[in-house]
Design a protein around this motif. Structure first.
Motif, mmCIF file in Angstrom:
data_model
loop_
_atom_site.group_PDB
_atom_site.id
_atom_site.type_symbol
_atom_site.label_atom_id
_atom_site.label_comp_id
_atom_site.label_asym_id
_atom_site.label_seq_id
_atom_site.Cartn_x
_atom_site.Cartn_y
_atom_site.Cartn_z
ATOM 1 N N MET A 167 0.842 -1.197 0.000
ATOM 2 C CA MET A 167 0.000 0.000 0.000
ATOM 3 C C MET A 167 0.875 1.244 0.000
ATOM 4 N N ALA B 185 -5.271 3.949 -2.655
ATOM 5 C CA ALA B 185 -6.249 3.045 -3.249
ATOM 6 C C ALA B 185 -6.215 3.122 -4.775
ATOM 7 N N ALA C 213 -3.216 1.231 -6.066
ATOM 8 C CA ALA C 213 -3.460 -0.214 -6.025
ATOM 9 C C ALA C 213 -4.410 -0.632 -7.139
ATOM 10 N N GLU D 118 -5.725 -4.159 -8.061
ATOM 11 C CA GLU D 118 -6.038 -4.583 -6.701
ATOM 12 C C GLU D 118 -6.876 -3.516 -6.005
ATOM 13 N N ARG E 7 -8.057 -1.924 -2.690
ATOM 14 C CA ARG E 7 -7.663 -1.827 -1.287
ATOM 15 C C ARG E 7 -8.326 -0.597 -0.668
ATOM 16 N N ARG F 276 -10.491 1.575 2.203
ATOM 17 C CA ARG F 276 -11.615 1.442 3.108
ATOM 18 C C ARG F 276 -12.908 1.626 2.335
ATOM 19 N N TYR G 156 -13.309 -8.854 -2.136
ATOM 20 C CA TYR G 156 -12.262 -7.857 -1.917
ATOM 21 C C TYR G 156 -11.820 -7.881 -0.454
ATOM 22 N N HIS H 224 -9.121 -7.233 1.044
ATOM 23 C CA HIS H 224 -8.152 -6.243 1.524
ATOM 24 C C HIS H 224 -8.785 -4.885 1.805
ATOM 25 N N VAL H 225 -10.088 -4.781 1.641
ATOM 26 C CA VAL H 225 -10.785 -3.526 1.935
ATOM 27 C C VAL H 225 -11.351 -3.589 3.345
ATOM 28 N N ARG H 226 -11.082 -2.559 4.121
ATOM 29 C CA ARG H 226 -11.644 -2.470 5.469
ATOM 30 C C ARG H 226 -13.035 -1.846 5.363
ATOM 31 N N ALA I 122 -12.856 1.249 -4.020
ATOM 32 C CA ALA I 122 -13.633 0.332 -3.185
ATOM 33 C C ALA I 122 -15.124 0.598 -3.333
#
Length: 315
Positions: free
Chosen positions: A1, A93, A96, A101, A103, A105, A130, A132-134, A291
């Motif tokens: 990241m 983000a 990525a 990818e 990533r 939030r 996904y 890796h996304v919070r 995201a």
């Protein structure tokens, strides 16, 4: 990241971590809770904020033994700090996403009566795709969610609005339209009725959302247009609590017909002149983050600048 370590100042360095600490203290009003959120010891957090205050030449917080609150300088500093953190996170983000990818939030907001989308199922499908996304979730009133989307605090929000109201300042996609129904206790005198009208309901005590919220306006406007007034004795913030108060016979309510099948212990009655509410999904007018765009795709909705969603509108 991607990591952006610092931002140049006149004679020092303002670090992104310092901004995170300031935002955490502002949102928790407590140094200990802020440190727990940021996964650092309190002394380290306090030291970094004190260092930042020295560099700025202004106190950001008033500290007493009982509470912590923003100073005028802190109040002025906070919005830009949030924007800076959002920009750094979005930059990472986007980088990525450029290599395939997703990533970062995903902050999702919703009203408590969302019925057009199965939110838990949608979030589960998104997280499986996904990982890796919070993902975060918050329940608020529609008008508050629109404001938070505009400010970047929420990425995607689900609203319920009267037909006379359109979301402004955000991208919006209409999900569904639904009429309100009356909800009463099983032993209420109206429980045996299949159909009623607003005049019949006007003499009852009501449980509803707080005044001046979009959810409340749906019913208020309908009664007002019919030349009727009503007594709203109980104001609560969630549909679940509305239903519990109705179940106990403390009042009646009007809720979306698509939502009430989730409730137990209450009886539903059709209202012939009931208002219609519209469910929307909204996101930033500046365009969805990677995201957010991925989550909208899970819902079958695309960002207007990104392709195929002809039903999406910018308002």
């Amino acid at each position: 990241m991607l990591v952006i370590p610092s931002i140049s100042m006149h004679d020092g360095w303002m670090e992104l971590q310092q901004l995170r600490y300031v935002v955490a203290v502002a949102e928790t009003s407590n140094f200990t809770r802020a440190a727990e959120r940021c996964l650092v010891v309190q002394s380290a957090l306090s030291h970094q904020i004190a260092r930042l205050e020295r560099e700025l030449g202004a106190r950001l917080f008033e500290r007493t033994s009982r509470r912590v609150r923003l100073t005028p300088a802190g109040t002025a500093f906070l919005p830009a700090a949030r924007q800076c953190l959002d920009a750094a996170e979005r930059a990472a983000a986007e980088a990525a996403a450029a290599v395939g990818e997703v990533r970062g939030r995903l902050a999702v907001g919703l009203i408590s009566t969302v019925a057009a989308v199965d939110i838990p199922a949608a979030l589960r499908a998104f997280r499986e795709r996904y990982p890796h996304v919070r993902v975060g979730l918050r329940v608020r009133a529609s008008e508050e969610l629109v404001e938070q989307v505009e400010q970047g605090a929420v990425d995607v929000a689900f609203l319920g609005l009267p037909t006379s109201v359109r979301p402004r300042g955000v991208h919006a996609h209409e999900l569904a339209r639904d009429r309100l129904v009356a909800v009463v206790a099983p032993d209420h005198p109206l429980a045996g009725e299949q159909v009623v009208d607003l005049r019949r309901l006007a003499g009852e005590v009501f449980v509803d959302l707080p005044a001046r919220t979009a959810g409340r306006a749906e019913s208020d406007d309908a009664f007002s247009a019919a030349g009727l007034t009503r007594d709203v004795a109980f104001e609560v913030t969630t549909a679940f609590l509305i239903a519990r108060l109705v179940e106990q016979g403390l009042g009646i309510a009007m809720l979306p017909s698509a939502y009430v099948p989730q409730l137990t212990g209450v009886t539903t009655i059709e209202v012939v002149d009931a208002p219609t509410r519209v469910e929307h999904v909204v996101w930033s007018r500046d365009g969805a983050t990677p995201a957010a765009a991925a989550f909208l795709a899970v819902l079958g909705v695309d960002d207007p600048g990104g392709g195929s969603a002809g039903a999406t509108s910018r308002t």
